[in-house]
Design a protein around this motif. Structure first.
Motif, mmCIF file in Angstrom:
data_model
loop_
_atom_site.group_PDB
_atom_site.id
_atom_site.type_symbol
_atom_site.label_atom_id
_atom_site.label_comp_id
_atom_site.label_asym_id
_atom_site.label_seq_id
_atom_site.Cartn_x
_atom_site.Cartn_y
_atom_site.Cartn_z
ATOM 1 N N HIS A 250 0.827 -1.211 0.000
ATOM 2 C CA HIS A 250 0.000 0.000 0.000
ATOM 3 C C HIS A 250 0.859 1.258 0.000
ATOM 4 O O HIS A 250 0.755 2.084 0.904
ATOM 5 N N PRO A 251 1.703 1.402 -1.003
ATOM 6 C CA PRO A 251 2.626 2.542 -0.974
ATOM 7 C C PRO A 251 1.899 3.882 -0.932
ATOM 8 O O PRO A 251 2.327 4.822 -0.269
ATOM 9 N N ARG A 252 0.763 3.968 -1.647
ATOM 10 C CA ARG A 252 0.083 5.253 -1.713
ATOM 11 C C ARG A 252 -0.473 5.662 -0.352
ATOM 12 O O ARG A 252 -0.357 6.817 0.046
ATOM 13 N N GLU A 253 -1.035 4.725 0.367
ATOM 14 C CA GLU A 253 -1.600 5.052 1.679
ATOM 15 C C GLU A 253 -0.499 5.492 2.654
ATOM 16 O O GLU A 253 -0.638 6.474 3.372
ATOM 17 N N VAL A 254 0.610 4.723 2.612
ATOM 18 C CA VAL A 254 1.719 5.073 3.508
ATOM 19 C C VAL A 254 2.241 6.470 3.162
ATOM 20 O O VAL A 254 2.513 7.284 4.043
ATOM 21 N N LEU A 255 2.328 6.749 1.861
ATOM 22 C CA LEU A 255 2.820 8.058 1.435
ATOM 23 C C LEU A 255 1.883 9.169 1.897
ATOM 24 O O LEU A 255 2.316 10.194 2.449
ATOM 25 N N THR A 256 0.567 8.958 1.693
ATOM 26 C CA THR A 256 -0.412 9.964 2.104
ATOM 27 C C THR A 256 -0.316 10.239 3.604
ATOM 28 O O THR A 256 -0.292 11.394 4.047
ATOM 29 N N LEU A 257 -0.234 9.146 4.382
ATOM 30 C CA LEU A 257 -0.171 9.314 5.839
ATOM 31 C C LEU A 257 1.145 9.976 6.254
ATOM 32 O O LEU A 257 1.175 10.777 7.190
ATOM 33 N N VAL B 229 11.682 16.879 16.440
ATOM 34 C CA VAL B 229 11.714 15.448 16.772
ATOM 35 C C VAL B 229 10.556 15.103 17.720
ATOM 36 O O VAL B 229 9.861 14.096 17.558
ATOM 37 N N LEU B 230 10.348 15.988 18.678
ATOM 38 C CA LEU B 230 9.243 15.819 19.638
ATOM 39 C C LEU B 230 7.906 15.789 18.905
ATOM 40 O O LEU B 230 7.066 14.906 19.125
ATOM 41 N N ALA B 231 7.708 16.747 18.012
ATOM 42 C CA ALA B 231 6.425 16.849 17.307
ATOM 43 C C ALA B 231 6.195 15.632 16.415
ATOM 44 O O ALA B 231 5.081 15.103 16.350
ATOM 45 N N ILE B 232 7.234 15.160 15.746
ATOM 46 C CA ILE B 232 7.080 13.977 14.888
ATOM 47 C C ILE B 232 6.699 12.763 15.737
ATOM 48 O O ILE B 232 5.840 11.973 15.371
ATOM 49 N N GLY B 233 7.303 12.649 16.905
ATOM 50 C CA GLY B 233 6.993 11.529 17.793
ATOM 51 C C GLY B 233 5.580 11.604 18.325
ATOM 52 O O GLY B 233 4.810 10.643 18.232
ATOM 53 N N ILE B 234 5.209 12.758 18.875
ATOM 54 C CA ILE B 234 3.894 12.883 19.510
ATOM 55 C C ILE B 234 2.777 12.880 18.465
ATOM 56 O O ILE B 234 1.657 12.466 18.752
ATOM 57 N N ALA B 235 3.115 13.297 17.236
ATOM 58 C CA ALA B 235 2.087 13.327 16.184
ATOM 59 C C ALA B 235 1.497 11.944 15.921
ATOM 60 O O ALA B 235 0.364 11.828 15.451
ATOM 61 N N THR B 236 2.250 10.887 16.217
ATOM 62 C CA THR B 236 1.681 9.543 16.027
ATOM 63 C C THR B 236 0.463 9.344 16.929
ATOM 64 O O THR B 236 -0.466 8.637 16.573
ATOM 65 N N ILE B 237 0.500 9.977 18.097
ATOM 66 C CA ILE B 237 -0.616 9.816 19.043
ATOM 67 C C ILE B 237 -1.858 10.562 18.563
ATOM 68 O O ILE B 237 -2.983 10.226 18.920
ATOM 69 N N GLY C 282 -5.225 11.779 11.797
ATOM 70 C CA GLY C 282 -4.452 11.245 10.681
ATOM 71 C C GLY C 282 -2.983 11.103 11.015
ATOM 72 O O GLY C 282 -2.601 11.135 12.192
ATOM 73 N N GLY C 283 -2.163 10.937 9.993
ATOM 74 C CA GLY C 283 -0.741 10.738 10.206
ATOM 75 C C GLY C 283 -0.416 9.264 10.359
ATOM 76 O O GLY C 283 -1.299 8.394 10.347
ATOM 77 N N LEU C 284 0.877 8.984 10.490
ATOM 78 C CA LEU C 284 1.344 7.594 10.503
ATOM 79 C C LEU C 284 0.844 6.811 11.719
ATOM 80 O O LEU C 284 0.845 5.584 11.716
ATOM 81 N N GLY C 285 0.418 7.528 12.752
ATOM 82 C CA GLY C 285 -0.138 6.859 13.919
ATOM 83 C C GLY C 285 -1.339 5.996 13.572
ATOM 84 O O GLY C 285 -1.610 4.997 14.248
ATOM 85 N N GLU C 286 -2.054 6.352 12.505
ATOM 86 C CA GLU C 286 -3.216 5.555 12.074
ATOM 87 C C GLU C 286 -2.827 4.106 11.854
ATOM 88 O O GLU C 286 -3.519 3.193 12.294
#
Lengths: 211, 269
Positions: free
Chosen positions: A10-17, A149-157, A164-168
């Motif tokens: 699912h490359p497109r979904e991963v890219l979108t997220l 770095v903090l924002a990228i980490g917490i954004a998963t939550i 949205g985002g990779l946390g999904e």
């Protein structure tokens, strides 16, 4: 190699997220810089205010991120859309390292240099723009680096409130007990953080070595 | 900019005091006049108020009592930025901007004054020649210069706008003795050529005698005496005498062995 199965399927979904993730973290850090830079300059001049403001911003860290997202549900306008909530929460987290480093960076400028500028007849604004901010830039970038770095980490939550985002992928994988799904979210998120950290670290090094 | 009144001294202190709130007076009702073109040396030991006096002149500090006149006008009536740009400022350890090249350090004030780039470049070369530095240094950063070169750049920067007054706080203080003597000599010649009004803070008697047309000896914020260099060397005023003796004594004194440390009762024998 089934860790990468989902990524490859699912490359497109991963890219979108991933793009969603970048925009969540990016916008949040952008807002934190817009607020933190002037506020940091202001508190650098007033030690009493600095203690107060840093204390308040510090106390945000007492609130667990999931709970902070929850609180924001109740706030009008912000609570209406999940990404809004996520961006506000992430901006609050990103604010502290930026604020603290802007303040520390400016206070760390050699007083003799500022004094020379003042004695030569530079205005306060010229001293800030031409002397203090450029000399504090390495320290400021260090703060931005921590914030990113903090924002990228917490954004998963943020995915927990549907922002949205990779946390999904991570949350979906946890619910489905599917490791490759978890990794499909965690791996790009970790890579993002790593790339941001390395590139900002390089920039910081370049800026610091001239001082 | 107000036209300077021809009769007025470049700088006049009239009972000027500066005291830190709740603290002692660092400068205590000081009265001095510095004629146009003179070089006044503020001489004295650390903490005598000489740097504070200098900083009152360009309003880095505000007098808490008395008046301070620049070209006959009270310092408070001057536009602060105009005032400072009419008074070149060079300090110990120079305070060069570490993120700027030599060229940008010297050209900063002309740049903020809105000079065209070509004129700034010419002015920088002119000033480098004036302070005895080579053109090739323009793209160097301060950390890439020797101490003596940095001091020269500091002086060039202070002269950038061709100010009628030059304020210098121990400008040669951080240098080794040889380089200092060299720069002092050069500055004396430079001063003869430029004819600026100079106020120079130092604790170095040799420097004061070499560069000063007037020497103001300060003690604890007071004026202990005002002399020409010749008078300073002849006078028998106790403060001046003490200062002269302090400078001639160390040559004999340092060779003496230190007394043995006092032994305490608990020490092993």
């Amino acid at each position: 190699m089934n860790l990468l199965d989902y990524l490859l399927a699912h490359p497109r979904e991963v890219l979108t997220l991933t793009l969603e993730h970048i925009s969540l973290a990016g916008i949040s850090v952008g807002i934190a810089i817009l607020v933190g830079l002037p506020l940091g300059v202001a508190i650098a001049r007033r030690p009493a205010l600095a203690r107060m403001v840093l204390g308040v911003v510090n106390s945000i860290y007492v609130v667990p991120s999931l709970a902070l997202f929850g609180f924001l549900f109740a706030v009008p306008w912000i609570g209406e859309r999940a990404p809004r909530m996520a961006i506000v929460a992430l901006s609050l987290y990103a604010l502290l390292p930026i604020l603290r480093n802007v303040c520390a960076g400016i206070l760390g400028v050699d007083p003799a240099v500022v004094d020379a500028g003042r004695g030569l007849g530079l205005t306060d604004g010229q001293i800030l723009r031409r002397v203090e901010l450029p000399l504090a830039l390495g320290v400021i970038v260090a703060g931005v680096r921590v914030a990113v770095v903090l924002a990228i980490g917490i954004a998963t939550i943020a995915a927990a409130i549907g922002a949205g985002g990779l946390g999904e992928l991570i949350f979906r994988g946890l619910a489905m007990v599917n490791n490759s799904l978890i990794f499909a979210g965690a791996l790009p998120a970790a890579l993002l953080a790593l790339v941001a950290d390395l590139s900002l670290g390089w920039m910081e090094g370049r800026l610091r070595e001239r001082v | 900019m107000a036209p300077p009144q021809s009769s007025a001294p470049a700088i006049a202190l009239r009972g000027t005091s500066y005291r830190v709130p709740g603290g002692p007076a660092l400068v205590d009702s000081l009265s001095l006049e510095i004629p146009v073109g003179a070089t006044l040396v503020l001489l004295g030991r650390s903490g005598c108020g000489k740097t504070t006096t200098l900083r009152l002149m360009n309003r880095l500090l505000e007098p808490t009592a008395g008046d301070l006149l620049i070209e006959g006008r009270p310092v408070k009536e001057w536009d602060l930025i105009r005032l400072r740009r009419r008074m070149g400022y060079a300090i110990q350890d120079v305070g060069l901007f570490p993120h700027y090249t030599v060229e940008r350090n010297i050209g900063l004030l002309p740049a903020v004054e809105g000079w065209p780039a070509v004129r700034i470049r010419e002015r920088v070369r002119e000033l480098l020649a004036l302070v005895g530095l080579d053109d090739s240094l323009v793209s160097r950063f301060p950390r890439e210069l020797s101490g003596g070169q940095r001091q020269r750049v500091g002086v060039a920067r202070a002269l950038a706008l061709d100010p009628p007054v030059l304020l210098m706080d121990e400008p040669f203080g951080a240098l080794d003795a040889l380089t200092r003597a060299e720069l002092q000599g050069e500055f004396a010649r430079l001063q003869q050529r430029l004819g600026k009004t100079v106020v120079l803070v130092t604790h170095d008697l040799r420097e004061a005698l070499l560069l000063g047309s007037q020497i103001a000896l300060l003690e604890a914020g007071h004026l202990a005496g005002l002399y020409t260099p010749e008078e300073f060397q002849r006078t028998s005023d106790p403060p001046a005498l003490a200062y002269r003796n302090a400078f001639s004594a160390p040559n004999r004194g340092t060779a003496q062995p230190l007394p043995p440390p006092p032994r305490r009762s608990g020490d092993p024998a």
